[in-house]
Every structure is written in structure tokens, then in C-alpha cells.
Design a protein around this motif. Sequence first.
Motif, PDB file in Angstrom:
ATOM      1  N   GLN A  47       0.839  -1.201   0.000  1.00 58.58           N
ATOM      2  CA  GLN A  47       0.000   0.000   0.000  1.00 58.58           C
ATOM      3  C   GLN A  47       0.877   1.254   0.000  1.00 58.58           C
ATOM      4  O   GLN A  47       1.870   1.340   0.716  1.00 58.58           O
ATOM      5  CB  GLN A  47      -0.883  -0.010   1.247  1.00 58.58           C
ATOM      6  N   GLY A  48       0.504   2.219  -0.831  1.00 57.80           N
ATOM      7  CA  GLY A  48       1.243   3.480  -0.908  1.00 57.80           C
ATOM      8  C   GLY A  48       2.395   3.471  -1.891  1.00 57.80           C
ATOM      9  O   GLY A  48       3.007   4.514  -2.130  1.00 57.80           O
ATOM     10  N   HIS A  49       2.707   2.301  -2.462  1.00 55.11           N
ATOM     11  CA  HIS A  49       3.844   2.190  -3.379  1.00 55.11           C
ATOM     12  C   HIS A  49       3.387   2.352  -4.837  1.00 55.11           C
ATOM     13  O   HIS A  49       2.195   2.386  -5.131  1.00 55.11           O
ATOM     14  CB  HIS A  49       4.551   0.856  -3.174  1.00 55.11           C
ATOM     15  N   LYS A  50       4.363   2.446  -5.736  1.00 58.15           N
ATOM     16  CA  LYS A  50       4.107   2.791  -7.133  1.00 58.15           C
ATOM     17  C   LYS A  50       4.128   1.562  -8.038  1.00 58.15           C
ATOM     18  O   LYS A  50       4.930   0.643  -7.839  1.00 58.15           O
ATOM     19  CB  LYS A  50       5.165   3.792  -7.609  1.00 58.15           C
ATOM     20  N   ILE A  51       3.275   1.592  -9.060  1.00 50.48           N
ATOM     21  CA  ILE A  51       3.239   0.567 -10.088  1.00 50.48           C
ATOM     22  C   ILE A  51       3.384   1.245 -11.448  1.00 50.48           C
ATOM     23  O   ILE A  51       2.801   2.300 -11.705  1.00 50.48           O
ATOM     24  CB  ILE A  51       1.919  -0.248 -10.030  1.00 50.48           C
TER      25      ILE A  51
END
Length: 502
Positions: A47-51
Motif C-alpha cells: 500500500q502506498g507504493h508505485k506501479i
Amino acid sequence: METKSVPTLMRLNHKRDNVAVALRPIKKGEKLTIDDFTVTCNQDIPQGHKIALLDLPENTNVIKYGFPIGHTTENVKAGDWLHSHNLKTNLDGELEYTYEPDLSHQVHYEKQNLTFKGYKRASGKVGIRNDLLIVPTVGCVNGMAELILREFKEKHPDLGPFDNITILKHPYGCSQLGEDHANTRSVLIDAVKHPNAGGVLVFGLGCENNTVTEFKEKLGPVDASRVKFLIAQEVYDEVDAGVDLLEEILEAAKNDHREDVPLSELNIGLKCGGSDGFSGITANPLLGAFSDFLIAQGGSTILTEVPEMFGAETMLMSRAKDEKVFEDVVSLINNFKHYFLSYGEPVYENPSPGNKAGGITTLEDKSLGCTQKSGTSPVVDVLQYGEKIREKGLSLLQSPGNDLVAASALASSDCQMVLFTTGRGTPFGAYVPTVKVATNNQIFERKGHWMDFNAGQLLERPMEDVLKDFVQKIIQVASGEQTRNEENDVREVAIFKNGVTL
């Protein structure tokens, strides 16, 4: 109450971004759609991370918030997790800048006749607290100050007319030279003159560099019934003497009371700490909207944490009210970069391990989220460390990003309150009310004894509605409602140090 469904991904600038942020943990193999992109997650993504939304060859700029936050260090496929293992900052050293003013994105709010209940001071300033402060001129007397406070509180457990009684403990005031010595004295003088201070005992040892005599000269005229001075080496029993002086201050303050004051009298500090991937989505934009709202009411806000402007500084420069302020912003940025480089340290040595765990990868990533606290209003002034606010509106303040130092610097500039956004959580509080704004629902629920307001609800409610609630919260705090740091009796000061210690 209007609500909205919570998506799985969020693209912070739908026209430019080539990444999205995971609003919940995503499992490998999940197929997700956002805007015109459909991706299958190639790894578990926290959660909160980039893709990545599309294939990004090595050395391609990664765009978030519509701006580069660094570049890929290897070939990245659509659906890949983007973080420290494959993304690196673009920042390196000092830069040259050109004044290109742009206020086209400024958000305007209507002026309302809102008030809070504050303390009008003889100086013309307004406090939101009636605090009694003990200000040591040197760290050697911190322990004795605690004994004075303990004895005084035994006699007055209800605190009388005071909201809080605080010792501004610090380790300095002696064995310092040059700018460090001046900073210590300046920050302590700022505290004595702070509008939240209803009374102050300045407490010295007697042999320190920061002598009480010189301190009084630099302090200038004060209300002698409210500001008292004590030198421990010049009295037989400093505890008894200190308690007697506090009794005199108590007598002078016994009739202090709150009265209606317009919102234009508020000076609010903007700060973040323990940031995460939601900081630039919820809490920081909320503070930005509040900053614009307060300025529209005639009030003032101050943004600091200069290293966390690196990578987003051109956005602030474009909002300088004139070329003089622009040049001051340039100096603010480059001087702080020079400070880093003078110690052989890179300007991008940020974010912290906690920031990275929360989804922030590079300093640009952090800065573009951090500076959203400033809203869209023009930058009207640049303050040096220890300087007090001079002009209504949005000012920038010279200070590092360190939570304790930066929040203390905001208090020194006459901010009656600090708004502090956090996604990881922190119990810290400055010596002024420090409103903790949670970036996500989980930290607000898990650390409710630290948190004052939940900005995580912005994922489900419109900004307009949440801002109204937030404005009312700030009015309540300004009118006397205790913040969590006050309830927990956590009120501190930290002073910036750069030079040698003798």
C-alpha cells in the motif's frame, strides 16, 4: 454525507504520470484498470507504493504528480513495482534558475467572518494559548528548572490561568560560537516573545556564554510583570527564588481570558514527518487547501523543511510575488544545498527508511508531495532561521527537515500552531499546539492517542467537505481544545546547530 468509492490505484496527474499509487496492498497477478491503462501486477505491491503503467526502458524518467521523481535504473515492464531497487533520483548539486512567474493554478476561497477565542496581548499579537514558560539560557539549569516546576505545580495543580506550563529544555547556551550561539539566543528570545506565552521565567546559571544580562539586552522591552529573570549562582536557593517569581507571574495573569478574534490573526506552520505514499494524496493536499483558505481570510502560513523542497523548488519559485522574492527563494534553496555539499554530503540523502517503507522512493517523490502543504497562493516572503513573520500570506522559512528543529523554527517565527501531517506516526509536539494529521485510516485508528485529524477520509469524501471539518477543528484548537501532544504533555524545543562545540 457524500462519499465516493475507493479505487485500487490512483494516478496523481492523469495527463502525464506513467505510474500509479496502490491505495491498498496488491497481489501478484491482479489485473487492474486506471484511465486508459490496464496492467497485471508482476509482483506484490505494498500500500502506498508505485506501479508502472507502461514499459519504461532503463534511464527513463518516472513521472508522478506530473513531474519527474527520478529515472529507472533498469528496464521496467508495465505492472512492475517501482521503488528503490529500480528507481534513482535525478538530483545533483546546485542549479541556476530563471524567474518564470505562474499563478494560473491559484485556488481562490471566499472570505468568511470566522472567529476563534484567543488571548489579545499588549504587544498587539494574539495567542491561542496562555502558557507559562520556563526558558533556560543554558542547559546546565534544566534539572533545577524541573524542581522549580514540580514545587510550583504542587501548589497550583490546576495551573491557574495557564493552559500549559513548559520548560524549554535544551543542551546549549554555553561552549558555542558564532552562528550557533546566535541561533540559540534568537530561538529562546523568540519563545519569550511568543504570543502564546502568558508569562515567562528566564533562568540562567551565571557563568554561561549566553548571559542573562546580554540576553535581556537583546530581548528588549518586555512586560516586567510577565517576564522574570533568575540567575542561579546569584541566589542562595534557586528553587525557592524561582517559585516566588512564578507566583508573581501567576498574580499578573490571574485575569487573563479569551475573547473573539478574527481568523486573520492566525499564523500557522506547515510541517510533515514520517511521510508515506499517501502524504501527497491526502494530508498534504488538505493542508494546502487550508493554507489557501486561511490566506483568503487574511491569515498567514509558513512552509519550511528546505531540503524537502529540492526537486519541487521551481513550483515555489514560479509563485514568488515578485522577482525579489524569487531571488530570495533561489538563495534559500542553493544555500541549503551548499550547506549539504560543504560537509561532503549529497543533496539527495533523503527519504528516511520509514519514508521508503511507506512508498516514497526519491527526494523528488518526497518533495513533490511535501510542497503541496503550501497550496497555490503566492509566496510573499522568505524568512531566515529565527526570524518572525513579517507579511500576511504564505512565507518560506529556512530550516532543515528534522521534525523537532523545523517545528521549533515554525514556533519561533510566531506560528501559534503547527499542522503536522504523518503517515507513519509520531508522538512529538513543539511548544505550540501541534495538530497531527493522519494520511491514512490505519495510522489514525492505530495511533489515535497521537492523532488529531484523519485526512485518510479524503479517499472517500470530497475535499470541500473534509476541508470544512478541518477548518472547524483548527478553530476549536485555536480556541483552547487540547491537541494530543498537549494531552500527552509532550512539548519540546530543538535548536539548529552547525558549528563547533568548545
